[in-house]
Design a protein around this motif. Structure first.
Motif, PDB file in Angstrom:
ATOM      1  N   PHE A   1       0.851  -1.181   0.000  1.00 37.10           N
ATOM      2  CA  PHE A   1       0.000   0.000   0.000  1.00 37.10           C
ATOM      3  C   PHE A   1       0.894   1.239   0.000  1.00 37.10           C
ATOM      4  O   PHE A   1       1.917   1.274   0.681  1.00 37.10           O
ATOM      5  N   ASN A   2       0.509   2.266  -0.746  1.00 40.72           N
ATOM      6  CA  ASN A   2       1.242   3.535  -0.666  1.00 40.72           C
ATOM      7  C   ASN A   2       1.078   4.154   0.710  1.00 40.72           C
ATOM      8  O   ASN A   2       1.996   4.763   1.258  1.00 40.72           O
ATOM      9  N   SER A   3      -0.101   4.009   1.270  1.00 41.35           N
ATOM     10  CA  SER A   3      -0.397   4.454   2.629  1.00 41.35           C
ATOM     11  C   SER A   3      -1.560   3.617   3.122  1.00 41.35           C
ATOM     12  O   SER A   3      -2.190   2.875   2.348  1.00 41.35           O
ATOM     13  N   TRP A   4      -1.864   3.757   4.418  1.00 39.90           N
ATOM     14  CA  TRP A   4      -2.972   2.968   4.956  1.00 39.90           C
ATOM     15  C   TRP A   4      -4.320   3.385   4.368  1.00 39.90           C
ATOM     16  O   TRP A   4      -5.312   2.662   4.475  1.00 39.90           O
ATOM     17  N   ALA A   5      -4.342   4.555   3.716  1.00 41.27           N
ATOM     18  CA  ALA A   5      -5.582   4.974   3.049  1.00 41.27           C
ATOM     19  C   ALA A   5      -5.963   4.023   1.921  1.00 41.27           C
ATOM     20  O   ALA A   5      -7.124   3.954   1.521  1.00 41.27           O
ATOM     21  N   ASP A   6      -4.974   3.268   1.406  1.00 44.05           N
ATOM     22  CA  ASP A   6      -5.234   2.311   0.322  1.00 44.05           C
ATOM     23  C   ASP A   6      -5.772   0.972   0.820  1.00 44.05           C
ATOM     24  O   ASP A   6      -6.194   0.136   0.013  1.00 44.05           O
ATOM     25  N   TYR A   7      -5.699   0.712   2.129  1.00 47.62           N
ATOM     26  CA  TYR A   7      -6.172  -0.550   2.700  1.00 47.62           C
ATOM     27  C   TYR A   7      -7.696  -0.632   2.527  1.00 47.62           C
ATOM     28  O   TYR A   7      -8.393   0.360   2.697  1.00 47.62           O
ATOM     29  N   PRO A   8      -8.276  -1.797   2.195  1.00 48.86           N
ATOM     30  CA  PRO A   8      -7.627  -3.104   2.047  1.00 48.86           C
ATOM     31  C   PRO A   8      -7.397  -3.558   0.603  1.00 48.86           C
ATOM     32  O   PRO A   8      -6.827  -4.613   0.387  1.00 48.86           O
ATOM     33  N   LYS A   9      -7.858  -2.789  -0.415  1.00 55.83           N
ATOM     34  CA  LYS A   9      -7.888  -3.338  -1.780  1.00 55.83           C
ATOM     35  C   LYS A   9      -6.898  -2.713  -2.746  1.00 55.83           C
ATOM     36  O   LYS A   9      -6.494  -3.359  -3.703  1.00 55.83           O
ATOM     37  N   LYS A  10      -6.501  -1.467  -2.523  1.00 62.15           N
ATOM     38  CA  LYS A  10      -5.727  -0.739  -3.523  1.00 62.15           C
ATOM     39  C   LYS A  10      -4.239  -0.966  -3.309  1.00 62.15           C
ATOM     40  O   LYS A  10      -3.555  -0.182  -2.666  1.00 62.15           O
ATOM     41  N   SER A  11      -3.714  -2.041  -3.874  1.00 56.77           N
ATOM     42  CA  SER A  11      -2.308  -2.405  -3.645  1.00 56.77           C
ATOM     43  C   SER A  11      -1.492  -2.230  -4.911  1.00 56.77           C
ATOM     44  O   SER A  11      -2.014  -2.266  -6.029  1.00 56.77           O
ATOM     45  N   GLY A  12      -0.175  -2.035  -4.727  1.00 58.62           N
ATOM     46  CA  GLY A  12       0.746  -1.898  -5.849  1.00 58.62           C
ATOM     47  C   GLY A  12       1.522  -3.176  -6.073  1.00 58.62           C
ATOM     48  O   GLY A  12       1.098  -4.262  -5.652  1.00 58.62           O
ATOM     49  N   LYS A  13       2.707  -3.055  -6.713  1.00 50.16           N
ATOM     50  CA  LYS A  13       3.542  -4.223  -6.995  1.00 50.16           C
ATOM     51  C   LYS A  13       4.894  -4.055  -6.297  1.00 50.16           C
ATOM     52  O   LYS A  13       5.431  -2.965  -6.197  1.00 50.16           O
ATOM     53  N   GLY A  14       5.430  -5.169  -5.840  1.00 45.78           N
ATOM     54  CA  GLY A  14       6.708  -5.190  -5.143  1.00 45.78           C
ATOM     55  C   GLY A  14       6.722  -6.327  -4.141  1.00 45.78           C
ATOM     56  O   GLY A  14       5.695  -6.618  -3.500  1.00 45.78           O
ATOM     57  N   TRP A  15       7.875  -6.998  -4.022  1.00 48.35           N
ATOM     58  CA  TRP A  15       8.043  -8.115  -3.097  1.00 48.35           C
ATOM     59  C   TRP A  15       9.289  -7.811  -2.259  1.00 48.35           C
ATOM     60  O   TRP A  15      10.409  -7.829  -2.778  1.00 48.35           O
ATOM     61  N   PHE A  16       9.078  -7.539  -0.978  1.00 51.07           N
ATOM     62  CA  PHE A  16      10.135  -6.981  -0.143  1.00 51.07           C
ATOM     63  C   PHE A  16      10.376  -7.835   1.096  1.00 51.07           C
ATOM     64  O   PHE A  16       9.515  -8.610   1.519  1.00 51.07           O
ATOM     65  N   VAL A  17      11.570  -7.657   1.695  1.00 54.03           N
ATOM     66  CA  VAL A  17      11.884  -8.305   2.970  1.00 54.03           C
ATOM     67  C   VAL A  17      12.454  -7.286   3.936  1.00 54.03           C
ATOM     68  O   VAL A  17      13.010  -6.258   3.528  1.00 54.03           O
ATOM     69  N   ALA A  18      12.312  -7.598   5.228  1.00 52.01           N
ATOM     70  CA  ALA A  18      12.933  -6.823   6.296  1.00 52.01           C
ATOM     71  C   ALA A  18      13.294  -7.806   7.404  1.00 52.01           C
ATOM     72  O   ALA A  18      13.063  -9.020   7.282  1.00 52.01           O
ATOM     73  N   LEU A  19      13.870  -7.295   8.489  1.00 51.52           N
ATOM     74  CA  LEU A  19      14.323  -8.159   9.572  1.00 51.52           C
ATOM     75  C   LEU A  19      13.507  -7.949  10.841  1.00 51.52           C
ATOM     76  O   LEU A  19      13.144  -6.825  11.191  1.00 51.52           O
ATOM     77  N   ALA A  20      13.255  -9.067  11.501  1.00 54.63           N
ATOM     78  CA  ALA A  20      12.744  -9.064  12.863  1.00 54.63           C
ATOM     79  C   ALA A  20      13.845  -9.619  13.761  1.00 54.63           C
ATOM     80  O   ALA A  20      14.788 -10.262  13.285  1.00 54.63           O
ATOM     81  N   GLU A  21      13.744  -9.369  15.067  1.00 54.14           N
ATOM     82  CA  GLU A  21      14.770  -9.857  15.986  1.00 54.14           C
ATOM     83  C   GLU A  21      14.121 -10.449  17.226  1.00 54.14           C
ATOM     84  O   GLU A  21      12.992 -10.130  17.587  1.00 54.14           O
ATOM     85  N   SER A  22      14.876 -11.355  17.864  1.00 51.72           N
ATOM     86  CA  SER A  22      14.393 -12.030  19.065  1.00 51.72           C
ATOM     87  C   SER A  22      15.590 -12.545  19.856  1.00 51.72           C
ATOM     88  O   SER A  22      16.688 -12.709  19.318  1.00 51.72           O
ATOM     89  N   LYS A  23      15.373 -12.835  21.108  1.00 53.58           N
ATOM     90  CA  LYS A  23      16.409 -13.441  21.944  1.00 53.58           C
ATOM     91  C   LYS A  23      16.357 -14.961  21.898  1.00 53.58           C
ATOM     92  O   LYS A  23      17.245 -15.633  22.436  1.00 53.58           O
ATOM     93  N   SER A  24      15.320 -15.499  21.273  1.00 55.33           N
ATOM     94  CA  SER A  24      15.199 -16.956  21.183  1.00 55.33           C
ATOM     95  C   SER A  24      14.379 -17.315  19.955  1.00 55.33           C
ATOM     96  O   SER A  24      13.678 -16.469  19.378  1.00 55.33           O
ATOM     97  N   LEU A  25      14.444 -18.576  19.550  1.00 54.08           N
ATOM     98  CA  LEU A  25      13.650 -19.038  18.425  1.00 54.08           C
ATOM     99  C   LEU A  25      12.154 -19.033  18.740  1.00 54.08           C
ATOM    100  O   LEU A  25      11.323 -18.989  17.827  1.00 54.08           O
ATOM    101  N   GLU A  26      11.833 -19.080  20.017  1.00 52.62           N
ATOM    102  CA  GLU A  26      10.419 -19.071  20.395  1.00 52.62           C
ATOM    103  C   GLU A  26       9.791 -17.684  20.255  1.00 52.62           C
ATOM    104  O   GLU A  26       8.592 -17.549  20.099  1.00 52.62           O
ATOM    105  N   GLY A  27      10.629 -16.638  20.332  1.00 49.75           N
ATOM    106  CA  GLY A  27      10.112 -15.275  20.311  1.00 49.75           C
ATOM    107  C   GLY A  27      10.046 -14.690  21.713  1.00 49.75           C
ATOM    108  O   GLY A  27      10.582 -15.277  22.660  1.00 49.75           O
TER     109      GLY A  27
END
Length: 559
Positions: free
Chosen positions: A400-426
């Motif tokens: 979404f360009n912004s949350w104003a586009d939620y829930p149907k007006k989506s663009g194109k792009g496949w992205f990744v980012a990182l999450a972090e934790s102190k354990s595999l359980e979360g």
């Protein structure tokens, strides 16, 4: 006067002769041209083989992604891109032992940084739209004759052009419009392993020339759409694969294969011959009743991307997988992904086959989500350890360009980012509150990364590099990215495995592993698509690591 049979036979013979003439003409147009030898004089310009993925200019990443078959196998010359663009290049001098024809690629762009066709004579055009070079305008190929001896090539002309080959002059060149696409559609440009100025980290050494799991093989019963994603791990001498099986339903359109899915467990001793052992999870296949992320929808309608990880501390296998809400009308039909964690009920390394029990959701759309995660996010998850911390690649798609586009007006792009934790359980927390995806790997497409470490400690993520198809112009190859610290990731490189394995696919999809086998050899199992078929098969290839390049990459990334 002809009889009816004689008239029919005459017409049939005439049509047959016309067909032969057309075939001869087509063959003449597309038969590879005969090359002539040449010598580069007074410069250090390198040559290249004119073929798909060829690196055309020094000091750049531009490469050939389409070319007329006549050009295949000729020897081109790498010109310094920026110097030719700004007119500061040293003249190109070539020495010929006989009369020749030099094939010049002219970019169809009126900008002064490109050589203009009227500078060399429009009558010399042989192949209109004859080559596609990533990130650059359409290319037409011109034939410029030169006599025996030493010549400066286009000495008085300014602007960038491509030298695609040198031909013997005693052959017929048939002019035609090849109708290849504009190279600017492939933007940004990308680095193909073994074709750029850089030495390759991996050499493709071979593999199976056909799918290792294909339609009709034992275990594929009831899997109409084949396979996509998941992970392969090796325990002892046994490979364990957990693919997404696009099961679908008999008598229902192929699109439903993406909805009613299974997570299967397969085993093999050689990564070639596979046996299906069990079903780990089965999706419901039930479509949503609302357009938004609403708890009244079945949020496990489709299940994908199962990632087994052994937890040494707990002495058991954990599984991380993706469950979607599925819309029947809105693109993408996979929406509002949630990452579940499960545990094997059998302890120890040999408990990989399960059974598994769900332990709950570890990531989902929520208050810390960002618009770039889009309608599909969270769309995959893979955890890995760095020191005493854990990081996890999570992804989003159809932003979404912004949350104003939620829930149907989506663009194109496949992205990744990182999450972090102190354990595999979360708990797993989005780093930097998920404000920006990681675009250093590729700014438009990174899908399903799987992380491991090379012998010198470098982290490597292997992932789906994006399709050249379905309206997309992406590398269409397996990709990898390197990191010295597991957090900052370098620009992706792409593996052209079809240079050593028969290409049975149209669209390359997801690698499932990078498994070390000893002697610097690694196994990659992958999924790919033959567009003529509903069933998406699984393949296998071997690559060999260059340790010298690995060490130089580590030094480079630590700077």
């Amino acid at each position: 006067m002809f009889s009816k049979n004689a008239t029919y036979n005459f017409k049939l013979k005439t049509a047959f002769l016309m067909l032969i003439a057309v075939c001869i003409q087509a063959t003449a147009q597309t038969t590879a041209w005969k090359p002539a030898s040449f010598e580069i004089v007074k410069s250090n310009y390198k040559t290249f083989k004119t073929t798909q993925y060829a690196h055309v200019f020094s000091g750049s990443k531009h490469n050939i992604v389409r070319l007329a078959p006549e050009l295949e196998g000729l020897t081109g010359i790498e010109l310094p891109l920026e110097k030719y663009k700004n007119g500061t290049n040293a003249p190109l001098q070539l020495k010929f032992k006989e009369p020749v024809t030099v094939m010049i690629g002219v970019f169809q762009d009126k900008d002064a940084e490109y050589l203009q066709s009227n500078q060399i004579g429009n009558n010399n055009e042989i192949l209109e739209n004859g080559v596609t070079i990533t990130g650059l305008p359409p290319v037409s190929v011109y034939a410029i004759p030169y006599g025996k001896g030493t010549h400066t090539i286009l000495p008085n002309q300014k602007g960038l052009f491509a030298v695609l080959g040198v031909l013997k002059s005693d052959q017929q060149l048939n002019a035609r419009d090849v109708k290849l696409p504009d190279g600017k559609l492939w933007n940004p440009t990308f680095i193909v392993e073994g074709f750029s100025d850089e030495k390759p980290l991996f050499e493709i050494i071979g593999g199976e020339n056909k799918p290792v799991i294909d339609e009709g093989m034992s275990g594929t019963e009831g899997i109409q759409g084949g396979f996509e994603g998941g992970r392969v791990v090796k325990v002892g001498d046994t490979y364990h694969m957990f693919p997404t099986e696009r099961a679908g339903e008999k008598g229902v359109d192929y699109y439903y294969d993406r909805v009613k899915t299974k997570i299967g467990h397969w085993t093999s001793k050689d990564a070639i011959h596979w046996k299906r052992e069990s079903t780990i999870y089965q999706a419901s296949g039930v479509y949503a009743v609302t357009e938004d992320d609403n708890p009244m929808n079945d949020r496990r309608a489709a299940i994908w991307s199962y990632m087994p990880v052994f937890n040494e501390k707990a002495n058991k296998w954990y599984g991380y997988y993706l469950a979607y809400t599925v819309s029947k009308e809105i693109e993408p039909n996979h929406s509002f992904g949630r990452i579940w964690r499960c545990e094997s009920t059998v302890e120890g390394i040999n408990g990989i086959g399960g059974p598994y029990k769900d332990m709950g959701i570890i990531m989902e759309p929520g208050l810390d989500s960002q618009p770039w995660e889009g309608r599909q996010g969270v769309a995959s998850f893979f955890p890995y350890q760095v020191g005493d911390k854990y990081f996890g690649f999570y992804s989003g798609a159809y932003p979404f360009n912004s949350w104003a586009d939620y829930p149907k007006k989506s663009g194109k792009g496949w992205f990744v980012a990182l999450a972090e934790s102190k354990s595999l359980e979360g708990p797993w927390l989005r780093m930097n509150k998920g404000l920006e995806p990681i675009k250093t790997m590729h700014p438009l497409f990174v899908e399903n990364p799987i992380v491991s470490q090379l012998p010198n400690g470098l982290y490597i993520a292997i992932f789906d590099g994006g399709p050249d198809g379905w309206g997309h112009h992406l590398p269409n190859m397996i990709a990898y990215s390197l990191s010295a610290d597991g957090v900052n990731w370098a620009e992706a490189h792409y593996l052209p495995i079809e240079t050593k394995v028969d290409k049975w696919w149209d669209i390359m999809r997801t690698p499932l592993c990078l498994i070390p086998e000893g002697n610097d050899v690694y196994t990659i199992v992958y999924n790919a698509i033959d567009l003529k078929r509903r069933f998406h098969p699984t393949g296998m290839v071997k690559v060999k690591l260059n340790k010298d390049v690995m060490e130089s990459k580590l030094k480079e990334l630590k700077k």
